[in-house]
Design an enzyme around this catalytic site. Structure first.
Site, PDB file in Angstrom:
ATOM      1  CG  ASP A  10       3.224  24.220  43.443  1.00 46.54           C
ATOM      2  OD1 ASP A  10       2.343  25.121  43.066  1.00 46.54           O
ATOM      3  OD2 ASP A  10       3.203  22.839  43.529  1.00 46.54           O
ATOM      4  CG  HIS A 244      -5.456  22.289  37.995  1.00 47.33           C
ATOM      5  ND1 HIS A 244      -6.670  21.607  38.160  1.00 47.33           N
ATOM      6  CD2 HIS A 244      -4.604  21.687  37.505  1.00 47.33           C
ATOM      7  CE1 HIS A 244      -6.485  20.418  37.792  1.00 47.33           C
ATOM      8  NE2 HIS A 244      -5.175  20.446  37.353  1.00 47.33           N
TER       9      HIS A 244
HETATM   10  C1  BDR Z   1      -2.595  21.491  41.630  1.00 54.26           C
HETATM   11  O1  BDR Z   1      -1.574  20.589  41.653  1.00 54.26           O
HETATM   12  C2  BDR Z   1      -0.319  21.147  41.107  1.00 54.26           C
HETATM   13  O2  BDR Z   1       0.158  19.813  40.408  1.00 54.26           O
HETATM   14  C3  BDR Z   1      -0.948  21.981  39.971  1.00 54.26           C
HETATM   15  O3  BDR Z   1       0.061  23.004  39.764  1.00 54.26           O
HETATM   16  C4  BDR Z   1      -2.248  22.476  40.791  1.00 54.26           C
HETATM   17  O4  BDR Z   1      -1.880  23.921  41.581  1.00 54.26           O
HETATM   18  C5  BDR Z   1      -3.739  20.609  40.776  1.00 54.26           C
HETATM   19  O5  BDR Z   1      -4.422  19.408  41.604  1.00 54.26           O
HETATM   20 CA    CA Z   2       0.373  24.949  41.628  1.00 52.72          CA
END
Ligand code: BDR
Ligand code: CA
Length: 320
Positions: A10, A244
């Site tokens: 995303d 992340h």
């Molecule tokens: C996840 O949420 C999204 O905002 C970031 O891209 C990551 O995949 C972290 O909680």
């Molecule tokens: Ca993400």
């Protein structure tokens, strides 16, 4: 042997860094990117992914659009907090040219199913957004359900969530889909907040990219600085931004970066704990553990690989 990799993004800021990590990893052949909603709408995820691939000279990597949110369909709206962390355009309001090409005609779901049918366990799929597209592929194909090998960014087992006390953002946006992934797939590695909030980047590191004086170096530094700034407001105690999604890609390529706990997982879909990732009490005594949840990470090794790889990639782009 080179492993095959598909990213399901995303495409916000850490998704962009995850994409860069995959492009910079000689052990992995990125055979395609599927785009989902979350940090941005599906069409913006496609737009960003194509533009970033072009910026890094990788117009050979095909891009596929996924379905929108399973229950909200076209009415899905990006959450205010997502726009705050990633910028309205998903990449920290940094402007890069649109790509000269478009997404493939084939749907993301069909591409995922065909790829698992073709490559089996040689292929690792790394979802870094809500699990909607992966759940649709599970529904579409038994071969996918039985053979898909997933390393996903999402969830929180030993720490609180980042949306509320128990739910992580990717799982929160489609708990039913994430529940399906945990209950129906045999081979899921969960890279959750337990480990991703132990891999932080600061402006000290992004300055190294800026110093390169290249298009790629500036892009990586500018988007990440925006993200670091947002973290100063949302999580001032961390002293940096969470890597992340890149950590999930790194673990897909090098599983030794984390220690995992074998466990059968589920996601609560009912209130008051909707979106919680937790062990499935009905499969507690099942000796086959279908998920591996990362609970420890070699932070120093990951950060070193992350910086080295992305710097080499950034260096390969034109000088500004
Ligand atoms: C996840 O949420 C999204 O905002 C970031 O891209 C990551 O995949 C972290 O909680
Ligand atoms: Ca993400």
């Amino acid at each position: 042997m080179t492993m095959k990799l598909i990213l399901d993004l995303d495409t916000g800021i850490d998704d962009a860094l995850a994409l860069a990590y995959a492009l910079a990893s000689p052990e992995a052949e990125l055979i395609g990117v599927t785009c989902t909603y979350g940090n941005v709408l599906v069409e913006d995820s496609v737009r960003n992914t194509l533009a970033i691939l072009e910026l890094f000279g990788r117009t050979d990597v095909p891009v596929f659009a996924g379905p929108g949110h399973a229950s909200a369909q076209s009415s899905f709206e990006v959450q205010e907090i997502s726009a705050f962390i990633h910028g309205k355009n998903g990449i920290g309001e940094v402007e890069i040219p649109d790509a000269q090409r478009e997404a493939e005609q084939l749907s993301a779901v069909d591409f995922l199913v065909e790829s698992v049918e073709r490559f089996g366990e040689e292929l690792v799929i790394v979802p870094t957004g809500p699990s909607t597209t992966i759940a649709a592929a599970i529904e579409a194909s038994n071969v996918f359900r039985e053979n898909a090998n997933i390393v996903m960014m999402g969830g929180a087992l030993t720490v609180p969530g980042n949306v509320n006390g128990w739910s992580e953002a990717n799982v929160y946006q489609d708990p039913e889909a994430a529940d399906k992934v945990f209950r129906q797939l045999r081979n899921v590695t969960m890279i959750g907040l337990d480990v991703t909030l132990q891999t932080l980047l600061t402006t000290k590191e992004t300055a190294e990219w800026s110093k390169l004086g290249t298009v790629g170096g500036n892009f990586l530094a500018d988007i990440t600085n925006y993200y670091i700034n947002a973290y100063k407001t949302t999580s001032p105690h961390l002293g940096g931004c969470g890597l992340h999604d890149p950590l999930a890609v790194a673990v897909a390529i090098n599983p030794g970066l984390v220690d995992t706990l074998g466990i059968n997982m589920k996601v609560d879909t009912q209130e008051p704990t909707r979106g919680r990732t937790i062990g499935d009490e009905t499969r507690l005594n099942d000796p086959d553990k279908h998920a591996a949840v990362a609970v420890r990470v070699d932070t120093a090794a990951f950060l070193e690989q992350f910086m080295n790889r992305l710097s080499v990639l950034a260096q390969s782009t034109p000088v500004v």
